[in-house]
Scaffold this active site. Structure first.
Site, PDB file in Angstrom:
ATOM      1  CB  SER A 121     -50.798 -65.074  -4.706  1.00 21.63           C
ATOM      2  OG  SER A 121     -50.773 -63.927  -3.933  1.00 21.63           O
ATOM      3  CG  HIS A 142     -44.840 -64.924  -4.408  1.00 13.65           C
ATOM      4  ND1 HIS A 142     -45.156 -66.183  -3.974  1.00 13.65           N
ATOM      5  CD2 HIS A 142     -45.851 -64.127  -3.979  1.00 13.65           C
ATOM      6  CE1 HIS A 142     -46.297 -66.137  -3.310  1.00 13.65           C
ATOM      7  NE2 HIS A 142     -46.729 -64.908  -3.305  1.00 13.65           N
ATOM      8  CG  ASN A 192     -49.080 -68.773  -2.316  1.00 15.38           C
ATOM      9  OD1 ASN A 192     -48.877 -68.723  -1.102  1.00 15.38           O
ATOM     10  ND2 ASN A 192     -49.155 -67.692  -3.065  1.00 15.38           N
TER      11      ASN A 192
HETATM   12  N1  3HC Z   1     -45.055 -55.448   9.383  1.00 18.78           N
HETATM   13  C1  3HC Z   1     -43.810 -55.282   9.860  1.00 18.78           C
HETATM   14  N2  3HC Z   1     -43.311 -55.989  10.891  1.00 18.78           N
HETATM   15  C2  3HC Z   1     -44.128 -56.884  11.479  1.00 18.78           C
HETATM   16  C3  3HC Z   1     -45.446 -57.112  11.045  1.00 18.78           C
HETATM   17  C4  3HC Z   1     -45.911 -56.318   9.948  1.00 18.78           C
HETATM   18  N3  3HC Z   1     -47.140 -56.471   9.478  1.00 18.78           N
HETATM   19  N4  3HC Z   1     -45.993 -58.072  11.825  1.00 18.78           N
HETATM   20  C5  3HC Z   1     -45.061 -58.442  12.711  1.00 18.78           C
HETATM   21  N5  3HC Z   1     -43.920 -57.738  12.493  1.00 18.78           N
HETATM   22  C6  3HC Z   1     -42.663 -57.889  13.190  1.00 18.78           C
HETATM   23  C7  3HC Z   1     -42.771 -57.361  14.593  1.00 18.78           C
HETATM   24  O1  3HC Z   1     -42.454 -55.991  14.664  1.00 18.78           O
HETATM   25  C8  3HC Z   1     -41.778 -58.227  15.355  1.00 18.78           C
HETATM   26  O2  3HC Z   1     -40.458 -57.763  15.232  1.00 18.78           O
HETATM   27  P1  3HC Z   1     -39.567 -57.489  16.556  1.00 18.78           P
HETATM   28  O3  3HC Z   1     -39.544 -58.806  17.293  1.00 18.78           O
HETATM   29  O4  3HC Z   1     -38.242 -57.086  16.022  1.00 18.78           O
HETATM   30  O5  3HC Z   1     -40.264 -56.425  17.304  1.00 18.78           O
HETATM   31  C9  3HC Z   1     -41.819 -59.554  14.619  1.00 18.78           C
HETATM   32  O6  3HC Z   1     -42.369 -59.288  13.339  1.00 18.78           O
HETATM   33  C10 3HC Z   1     -42.657 -60.540  15.371  1.00 18.78           C
HETATM   34  O7  3HC Z   1     -43.946 -59.983  15.517  1.00 18.78           O
HETATM   35  P2  3HC Z   1     -44.903 -60.188  16.757  1.00 18.78           P
HETATM   36  O8  3HC Z   1     -44.084 -60.433  17.990  1.00 18.78           O
HETATM   37  O9  3HC Z   1     -45.903 -59.085  16.773  1.00 18.78           O
HETATM   38  O10 3HC Z   1     -45.761 -61.431  16.387  1.00 18.78           O
HETATM   39  P3  3HC Z   1     -45.330 -62.901  16.114  1.00 18.78           P
HETATM   40  O11 3HC Z   1     -44.148 -63.341  16.888  1.00 18.78           O
HETATM   41  O12 3HC Z   1     -46.589 -63.666  16.250  1.00 18.78           O
HETATM   42  O13 3HC Z   1     -44.908 -62.903  14.579  1.00 18.78           O
HETATM   43  C11 3HC Z   1     -45.440 -63.181  12.328  1.00 18.78           C
HETATM   44  C12 3HC Z   1     -45.757 -62.440  13.607  1.00 18.78           C
HETATM   45  C13 3HC Z   1     -44.023 -62.815  11.874  1.00 18.78           C
HETATM   46  C14 3HC Z   1     -46.433 -62.700  11.306  1.00 18.78           C
HETATM   47  C15 3HC Z   1     -45.516 -64.742  12.588  1.00 18.78           C
HETATM   48  O14 3HC Z   1     -46.716 -65.040  13.227  1.00 18.78           O
HETATM   49  C16 3HC Z   1     -45.410 -65.557  11.324  1.00 18.78           C
HETATM   50  O15 3HC Z   1     -44.328 -65.858  10.844  1.00 18.78           O
HETATM   51  N6  3HC Z   1     -46.581 -65.984  10.777  1.00 18.78           N
HETATM   52  C17 3HC Z   1     -46.655 -66.730   9.525  1.00 18.78           C
HETATM   53  C18 3HC Z   1     -46.880 -65.765   8.402  1.00 18.78           C
HETATM   54  C19 3HC Z   1     -46.943 -66.450   7.069  1.00 18.78           C
HETATM   55  O16 3HC Z   1     -47.110 -67.642   6.928  1.00 18.78           O
HETATM   56  N7  3HC Z   1     -46.800 -65.639   5.994  1.00 18.78           N
HETATM   57  C20 3HC Z   1     -46.876 -66.134   4.651  1.00 18.78           C
HETATM   58  C21 3HC Z   1     -48.281 -66.104   4.156  1.00 18.78           C
HETATM   59  S1  3HC Z   1     -48.409 -66.653   2.477  1.00 18.78           S
HETATM   60  C22 3HC Z   1     -48.123 -65.275   1.568  1.00 18.78           C
HETATM   61  O17 3HC Z   1     -47.957 -64.200   2.052  1.00 18.78           O
HETATM   62  C23 3HC Z   1     -48.094 -65.456   0.097  1.00 18.78           C
HETATM   63  C24 3HC Z   1     -49.251 -64.789  -0.557  1.00 18.78           C
HETATM   64  O18 3HC Z   1     -49.050 -64.894  -1.945  1.00 18.78           O
HETATM   65  C25 3HC Z   1     -50.584 -65.406  -0.235  1.00 18.78           C
END
Ligand code: 3HC
Length: 490
Positions: A121, A142, A192
């Site tokens: 990260s 990443h 990040n």
């Molecule tokens: N695994 C697989 N698929 C997933 C999932 C998971 N853990 N979580 C959600 N999904 C899929 C769902 O199946 C759904 O797909 P579909 O519409 O085809 O059925 C789609 O994603 C949307 O999911 P939900 O309807 O359940 O929920 P949301 O609409 O709230 O979306 C989210 C969830 C995609 C996680 C959205 O809230 C989002 O984009 N959040 C921001 C996440 C973010 O910022 N990530 C980066 C973090 S930083 C990082 O990771 C770097 C590290 O180094 C720290």
């Protein structure tokens, strides 16, 4: 000649590793998943299983496709099984000593042409590469959580990366259905660095008591259009990982905005790491909990509205059945304002009846209590805001309230990063849109809000908190002075 990758090893099958393995196997590559022991291996297989089952149950994947993905994936406890892999990606905990030890082993086990990648990260890819005899074939790849969903891959090259390798890995990322952004090896890379600065700042606002965590989450989700509020996102990323990234950012910047907020350390020490342990800032055993300050019966006798837009709001309140009164006698005085309201309060005979109101976007209103406001009045205005169809965000009378206090320093930091040569504006925008699901990148947001508005907001924040990080970057200041309106047009 361009490299092609057909067999990929993934070391570490926690949330990120299992997601990464899934992404490779879905794209038709052979995947070898490695974990330290049988128990961890079983957990990793379970992570993949659950994710694929979920996709099948939602109709996004057929059972045949799922079987194909499992057919292409093998699980092992032996690093030696990676000897013929074209690429090995590491997704083990963010501890440099662990990473160095693993890369020393991988270097010994894998063929000389195998590319070794890290999903770190924030740790230095250069320092990891230096533990091997092939630093030119070590690279950062990443992914973002959840890996199967987020479309970005940061390809991190170092000063010694072999020519052409970053391009080949970017091509691989495209084959996985991702968009690559190629960046240099700097703390936090692009996403990040920007994201954790903002998330840590949210934790600081919480510690200062500016607003409750549920309300800050609602403010950023509904007011800034982000897919998740900062505390929900911190819980998703993991508070241990978040703490570690902030620590690394601080080591490089020595800027106290990157120093992990004490509450992060406290939660991590208590073992409350977020979703993966069932509790972090939020608890995941019970789902819907009311926002802080919610509830209470609307007990407003008469209302007076002042500030820009007062006529329109008064008309809406009258239409909703609220009695209007003069400022000196009304039960509640609402000051529409984007700046602190205490100076309005002290002019009134009953300053305790004044509440600030800042309408943000279409969905929320920041409900601002001064040190004099009585809680019942603030609660009554919160209820009144709901009648208007908005979510109230109770907060303290501080510059920027919640949304601008969190958003503007983030935008400022993006300008600072661009100015320091981290990446192009376009790449930074793409990275934030695809890595975090933001509706727009920071430069797109800057242009939409207006450079001068943001610059002035930052000046107010700086004047209030005296935090150097909040002072408008010289580039932003110069652009405003020069009359430039679109930062991306320059
Ligand atoms: N695994 C697989 N698929 C997933 C999932 C998971 N853990 N979580 C959600 N999904 C899929 C769902 O199946 C759904 O797909 P579909 O519409 O085809 O059925 C789609 O994603 C949307 O999911 P939900 O309807 O359940 O929920 P949301 O609409 O709230 O979306 C989210 C969830 C995609 C996680 C959205 O809230 C989002 O984009 N959040 C921001 C996440 C973010 O910022 N990530 C980066 C973090 S930083 C990082 O990771 C770097 C590290 O180094 C720290």
């Amino acid at each position: 000649m361009a490299r092609t990758f057909q067999t990929v090893g993934v070391v570490g099958l926690g949330t990120m590793g299992a997601g990464i393995a899934e992404v490779f196997a879905r794209a038709g590559l052979q995947v070898i998943g490695v974990e330290v022991n049988a128990e961890a291996l079983e957990r990793g297989r379970g992570n993949l299983d659950r994710s694929l089952d979920r996709a099948v149950s939602r109709g996004r994947l057929s059972e045949t496709e799922r079987d194909g993905i499992f057919g292409r994936t093998t699980f092992t406890g032996a690093l030696d099984d990676l000897r013929d892999a074209d690429l090995v990606i590491e997704a083990i905990p963010e501890i440099m000593d662990f990473k160095r030890a693993l890369f020393t082993d991988l270097d010994r086990v894998c063929g000389p042409e195998t590319v070794l990648a890290t999903n770190t990260s924030s740790l230095s890819v250069t320092a990891i590469a230096a533990t091997t005899s092939r630093p030119g074939r070590v690279i950062g790849m990443h992914f973002f959580n959840p890996a199967p969903v987020m479309k970005l891959v940061e390809v991190v090259h170092t000063v010694v990366t072999e020519e052409g390798l970053a391009g080949d890995v970017a091509t691989l990322a495209r084959r996985l259905g991702k968009t690559p952004v190629t960046v240099g090896d700097r703390a936090g890379f692009v996403v990040n660095r920007l994201l954790l600065g903002y998330l840590n700042h949210a934790a600081t606002l919480l510690e200062r008591g500016v607003a409750a965590k549920e309300d800050i989450d609602a403010a950023m989700k509904l007011g800034a259009g982000l897919p998740m509020g900062p505390f929900t996102l911190l819980d998703l990323i993991g508070l241990d990982v978040s703490h570690e990234v902030c620590e690394v950012l601080f080591q490089e910047s020595r800027d106290r905005v990157h120093a992990p907020a004490p509450i992060l350390r406290e939660l991590v020490t208590a073992g409350l790491l977020g979703r993966k342990t069932g509790r972090g800032f939020h608890s995941y055993d019970d789902v819907a909990r009311p926002a802080a300050g919610a509830g209470g019966k609307l007990g407003v006798g008469s209302v007076h509205v002042l500030g820009e837009g007062a006529d329109e709001l008064s008309a809406r309140l009258s239409a909703a059945g609220f009695k209007q009164g003069e400022a000196h006698e009304a039960d509640v005085v609402i000051a529409l304002s984007s700046t602190p309201v205490i100076e309005h309060a002290v002019l009134l005979p009953h300053p305790e009846r004044l509440v600030g109101l800042h309408l943000v976007g279409e969905d929320i209103a920041e409900v601002v209590s001064t040190v004099l406001t009585v809680p019942e009045v603030a609660r009554a205005v919160g209820d009144l805001v709901r009648v208007l169809g908005r979510t109230p965000v109770p907060c303290a009378d501080r510059a920027g309230f919640v949304v601008e206090a969190l958003l503007y320093p983030y935008l400022n930091d993006a300008v600072r990063m661009y100015d320091a040569g981290y990446a192009s504006m376009e790449d930074i925008d793409t990275a934030m849109r695809l890595g975090c699901g933001y509706p727009a990148g920071p430069f797109e947001m800057l242009d939409a809000i207006g450079l001068e508005v943001v610059r002035d907001g930052l000046r107010a924040l700086y004047a209030e908190y005296r935090e150097p990080f909040f002072a408008p970057t010289p580039l932003l200041d110069r652009l405003v002075t020069a009359g430039v309106t679109g930062i991306r047009d320059r």
